[in-house]
Design a protein around this motif. Structure first.
Motif, PDB file in Angstrom:
ATOM      1  N   ASP A   7     -28.625  11.823 -22.819  1.00 37.18           N
ATOM      2  CA  ASP A   7     -29.343  10.591 -22.592  1.00 37.18           C
ATOM      3  C   ASP A   7     -28.685   9.794 -21.818  1.00 37.18           C
ATOM      4  O   ASP A   7     -27.461   9.232 -22.142  1.00 37.18           O
ATOM      5  CB  ASP A   7     -29.715  10.004 -23.982  1.00 37.18           C
ATOM      6  CG  ASP A   7     -30.706   8.840 -23.706  1.00 37.18           C
ATOM      7  OD1 ASP A   7     -30.825   7.974 -22.730  1.00 37.18           O
ATOM      8  OD2 ASP A   7     -31.618   8.667 -24.825  1.00 37.18           O
ATOM      9  N   ALA A  12     -29.534   0.959 -28.930  1.00 31.70           N
ATOM     10  CA  ALA A  12     -30.881   0.811 -29.592  1.00 31.70           C
ATOM     11  C   ALA A  12     -31.939   1.360 -28.862  1.00 31.70           C
ATOM     12  O   ALA A  12     -32.909   1.929 -29.381  1.00 31.70           O
ATOM     13  CB  ALA A  12     -31.157  -0.629 -30.045  1.00 31.70           C
ATOM     14  N   GLU A  13     -32.169   1.053 -27.630  1.00 27.46           N
ATOM     15  CA  GLU A  13     -33.080   1.507 -26.892  1.00 27.46           C
ATOM     16  C   GLU A  13     -33.223   3.195 -26.701  1.00 27.46           C
ATOM     17  O   GLU A  13     -34.171   3.984 -26.841  1.00 27.46           O
ATOM     18  CB  GLU A  13     -32.978   1.141 -25.428  1.00 27.46           C
ATOM     19  CG  GLU A  13     -34.114   1.322 -24.514  1.00 27.46           C
ATOM     20  CD  GLU A  13     -33.922   0.947 -22.996  1.00 27.46           C
ATOM     21  OE1 GLU A  13     -34.710   1.317 -22.005  1.00 27.46           O
ATOM     22  OE2 GLU A  13     -33.021   0.186 -22.915  1.00 27.46           O
ATOM     23  N   ALA A  14     -31.882   3.769 -26.828  1.00 26.19           N
ATOM     24  CA  ALA A  14     -31.895   5.361 -26.771  1.00 26.19           C
ATOM     25  C   ALA A  14     -32.273   5.886 -28.227  1.00 26.19           C
ATOM     26  O   ALA A  14     -32.374   6.971 -28.592  1.00 26.19           O
ATOM     27  CB  ALA A  14     -30.781   5.700 -26.450  1.00 26.19           C
ATOM     28  N   GLY A  15     -32.670   4.970 -29.302  1.00 26.51           N
ATOM     29  CA  GLY A  15     -33.018   5.425 -30.611  1.00 26.51           C
ATOM     30  C   GLY A  15     -31.897   5.300 -31.545  1.00 26.51           C
ATOM     31  O   GLY A  15     -31.854   6.009 -32.841  1.00 26.51           O
ATOM     32  N   ALA A  23     -24.394   3.156 -22.137  1.00 28.61           N
ATOM     33  CA  ALA A  23     -23.763   2.260 -23.122  1.00 28.61           C
ATOM     34  C   ALA A  23     -22.345   2.491 -23.146  1.00 28.61           C
ATOM     35  O   ALA A  23     -21.565   1.499 -23.251  1.00 28.61           O
ATOM     36  CB  ALA A  23     -24.422   2.742 -24.320  1.00 28.61           C
ATOM     37  N   PRO A  49     -30.119   2.405 -33.224  1.00 31.58           N
ATOM     38  CA  PRO A  49     -29.782   1.067 -33.416  1.00 31.58           C
ATOM     39  C   PRO A  49     -28.390   0.670 -34.188  1.00 31.58           C
ATOM     40  O   PRO A  49     -27.983  -0.356 -34.421  1.00 31.58           O
ATOM     41  CB  PRO A  49     -31.020   0.653 -34.235  1.00 31.58           C
ATOM     42  CG  PRO A  49     -31.725   1.951 -34.631  1.00 31.58           C
ATOM     43  CD  PRO A  49     -31.268   3.095 -33.739  1.00 31.58           C
ATOM     44  N   GLN A  64     -24.784  -2.172 -26.799  1.00 35.97           N
ATOM     45  CA  GLN A  64     -25.270  -1.900 -28.313  1.00 35.97           C
ATOM     46  C   GLN A  64     -26.809  -1.871 -28.001  1.00 35.97           C
ATOM     47  O   GLN A  64     -27.860  -1.152 -28.667  1.00 35.97           O
ATOM     48  CB  GLN A  64     -24.890  -3.035 -29.189  1.00 35.97           C
ATOM     49  CG  GLN A  64     -23.527  -2.964 -30.054  1.00 35.97           C
ATOM     50  CD  GLN A  64     -23.171  -4.381 -30.468  1.00 35.97           C
ATOM     51  OE1 GLN A  64     -23.644  -5.292 -30.388  1.00 35.97           O
ATOM     52  NE2 GLN A  64     -22.104  -3.900 -31.179  1.00 35.97           N
ATOM     53  N   ALA A  65     -27.374  -2.950 -27.258  1.00 31.54           N
ATOM     54  CA  ALA A  65     -28.912  -2.696 -26.923  1.00 31.54           C
ATOM     55  C   ALA A  65     -29.370  -1.354 -26.166  1.00 31.54           C
ATOM     56  O   ALA A  65     -30.318  -0.970 -26.674  1.00 31.54           O
ATOM     57  CB  ALA A  65     -29.145  -3.843 -26.035  1.00 31.54           C
ATOM     58  N   LEU A  66     -28.614  -0.744 -25.411  1.00 26.44           N
ATOM     59  CA  LEU A  66     -28.880   0.537 -24.557  1.00 26.44           C
ATOM     60  C   LEU A  66     -28.747   1.527 -25.753  1.00 26.44           C
ATOM     61  O   LEU A  66     -29.640   2.459 -25.824  1.00 26.44           O
ATOM     62  CB  LEU A  66     -27.896   0.788 -23.942  1.00 26.44           C
ATOM     63  CG  LEU A  66     -27.912   0.066 -22.352  1.00 26.44           C
ATOM     64  CD1 LEU A  66     -26.676   0.374 -21.588  1.00 26.44           C
ATOM     65  CD2 LEU A  66     -28.985   0.461 -21.703  1.00 26.44           C
ATOM     66  N   LEU A  85     -28.992   6.329 -21.222  1.00 28.75           N
ATOM     67  CA  LEU A  85     -28.884   5.466 -21.888  1.00 28.75           C
ATOM     68  C   LEU A  85     -27.496   5.377 -22.721  1.00 28.75           C
ATOM     69  O   LEU A  85     -26.898   4.267 -22.723  1.00 28.75           O
ATOM     70  CB  LEU A  85     -30.120   4.926 -22.707  1.00 28.75           C
ATOM     71  CG  LEU A  85     -31.576   4.630 -22.017  1.00 28.75           C
ATOM     72  CD1 LEU A  85     -32.405   4.561 -22.878  1.00 28.75           C
ATOM     73  CD2 LEU A  85     -31.458   3.520 -21.212  1.00 28.75           C
ATOM     74  N   LYS A  92     -24.624  -5.713 -24.306  1.00 24.48           N
ATOM     75  CA  LYS A  92     -25.559  -4.747 -23.618  1.00 24.48           C
ATOM     76  C   LYS A  92     -25.508  -3.385 -24.097  1.00 24.48           C
ATOM     77  O   LYS A  92     -26.335  -2.257 -24.139  1.00 24.48           O
ATOM     78  CB  LYS A  92     -25.252  -4.564 -22.302  1.00 24.48           C
ATOM     79  CG  LYS A  92     -26.191  -3.737 -21.097  1.00 24.48           C
ATOM     80  CD  LYS A  92     -25.696  -4.164 -19.674  1.00 24.48           C
ATOM     81  CE  LYS A  92     -26.856  -3.459 -18.790  1.00 24.48           C
ATOM     82  NZ  LYS A  92     -26.941  -3.791 -17.495  1.00 24.48           N
TER      83      LYS A  92
END
Length: 511
Positions: A289, A346-349, A295, A351, A342-344, A291, A340
């Motif tokens: 992935d 979470a966006e990748a599934g 990350a 969290p 950590q946010a990426l 993302l 950022k």
């Protein structure tokens, strides 16, 4: 037609002292690794080449500023995009007193480039360093021609990596004999190889003098050279401070001030050519992935590690190329931003973050631990696993076969400073150094085209485009290119380090 002329211890007690010859001027190098072999055609390790190249010379070499200049060749000419001719010096002798000929040059290059030419069906592991060589022919007693299957503008840049052997000697002792015996044309000849301990050489008084472009020309300054194998950094530093060695390689950054502050020693640095990076297994279930790969890139504070761990002795990179390499350019920066990252995730599934293992060789464990700490703080909980180099290479550099593992802290050298030498093996689909399992047909086509492009400006632009691709795809977290750091005795003169990590001792003197 383009012509290039030659104007161009855990303490010091752990060090076994070698009995000196009375009145002899000895120069001792405290060196990290023993040679794998003394056969110039049967290895792919920079440390082995460093030792060998004090006993063997090549058609071409590099001066201290990394410029390619003739060595055994007197001059060379690019006859056409696929043909190079080399005029061979007369009077060059092997250590056994026999004269080197054009036939020796052809034999050497055939042994590297022809399938199975090492004997018993073995092909030289250095074959890939010679690109699309089709054949080597002897034109006359002083001329050798190299024919290429297709244009390959970096042939001269790659030839310093190949050292000339004696055809008669190899035919007499075989490849097995050449692994432990030396009959080169270099400034020093082999006295003894104490495996795991030391390689002892003595000056070759009939040396032809070396490259005209690298003065002084003539026999070596010192009587003997000793490469003393001292793998432990603390023991190498202790040996230098005690005066037992004159040069040590891979001086740890944390020992720099100690060596500088000692009245009898100093520190020399040179921009390195080895790019460090972290391979992320794109065949796995996490780093397939983009993302997650992004990350990881934002989780690492490269500037902090360069400053605190590497002592400021490195240049950060955002692609595979060193800032000094042909075709390198400024690239978009993946700034340190753990939020950022950590946010990426979470966006990748993910969290709650992910758990990974990062493989590393023991020499780089401390740096890898610092990287792992930063990754962990950003939600990529990382455990460092130390492994042996050959086993990790087998695990990660699978050339298209399935690979296991999550991350691999590793590096790749680029002594030629040409992208072909590092970009293709680490990024082309299923190539020998592609430890990430990265596959991009568009990039493959671009790298293949750049390798044979003769227009330098166009070729640089192609590598710029390729760097932008990998900067976006991020198969690796690109980290830094460290400086090579050496500790030296103040007794030493006439020597300075080279960016290709070669320790050329022809001109070195001990006062």
């Amino acid at each position: 037609m383009k012509t290039f002329q030659h104007a161009l211890l855990a303490s010091a007690m752990a060090v076994t002292m070698l009995a000196p010859v009375a009145g002899a001027a000895d120069l001792t190098v405290g060196f990290t690794l023993d040679a794998d072999t003394l056969d110039p055609a049967n290895h792919r390790k920079r440390e082995t080449e460093t030792i060998i190249r004090n006993m063997y010379d090549g058609l071409l070499t590099r001066d201290p500023d990394m410029k390619v200049v003739p060595e055994i060749a007197e001059s060379f000419t690019q006859v056409s995009p696929t043909v190079y001719e080399f005029k061979i010096r007369s009077g060059v002798k092997f250590h056994d007193g026999t004269e080197m000929t054009a036939e020796d040059v052809k034999f050497t290059l055939d042994r590297i480039t022809v399938e199975g030419a090492m004997g018993d069906g073995q092909t030289s592991p250095r074959q890939g360093l010679m690109g699309p060589v089709a054949s080597v022919e002897v034109v006359d007693a002083s001329t050798v021609r190299i024919n290429l299957k297709e244009p390959w503008p970096i042939l001269p840049a790659m030839l310093p990596n190949q050292q000339i052997v004696s055809k008669a000697f190899v035919e007499r002792v075989g490849s097995a004999g050449l692994a432990t015996e030396v009959n080169g044309t270099g400034p020093f000849k082999l006295v003894e190889w104490r495996k795991g301990d030391a390689i002892i050489m003595e000056r070759f008084d009939d040396y032809y003098g070396g490259a005209d472009a690298i003065p002084p020309v003539g026999a070596a300054c010192v009587d003997r050279v000793i490469f003393k194998v001292i793998p432990e950094s603390a023991s190498r530093v202790a040996a230098l401070l005690a005066g037992d060695v004159d040069i040590i390689n891979e001086l740890p950054p944390f020992s720099v001030e100690q060596v500088r502050n000692n009245p009898n020693t100093d520190v020399l640095t040179v921009n390195g050519t080895r790019s460090f990076f972290i391979a992320m297994n794109m065949q796995g279930e996490l780093f397939d992935d983009p993302l997650v790969r992004q990350a990881a890139a934002h989780a690492i504070d490269k500037d902090l590690i360069i400053d605190r761990i590497l002592g400021g002795n490195a240049a950060r990179i955002e692609g595979i190329l060193s800032p000094d390499a042909f075709g390198s350019s400024e690239l978009p920066v993946h700034e340190y931003d753990p939020e950022k990252a950590q946010a990426l995730l979470a966006e990748a599934g993910f969290p709650d973050g992910i758990d990974v293992t990062m493989d590393v060789e023991g020499a780089f464990k401390d740096t890898a631990e610092a990287v792992a700490s930063l990754l962990t703080k950003a939600g990529i909980r990382t455990t460092v696993a130390v492994g042996e180099g050959a086993q990790l290479s087998e695990k990660w550099r699978t050339q298209g076969k399935p690979k296991s593992g999550d991350m691999y802290f590793t590096s790749w050298g680029n002594g030629s400073l040409d992208p072909f030498d590092i970009f293709t093996p680490t990024h082309r689909t299923n190539d020998r150094g592609n430890s990430a399992g990265y596959a991009n047909p568009e990039l493959d086509a671009l790298l293949d085209a750049a390798a044979i492009e003769l227009d330098a400006e166009k070729r640089a632009g192609m590598y710029r485009e390729a760097e932008l691709m990998i900067n976006s795809d991020l198969p690796y977290v690109y980290l830094w290119v460290p400086q090579d750091i050496y500790g030296v005795s103040n007794r030493l003169s006439g020597w300075k380090p080279s960016s290709d990590s070669r320790i050329n001792l022809h001109d070195a003197c001990v006062n």
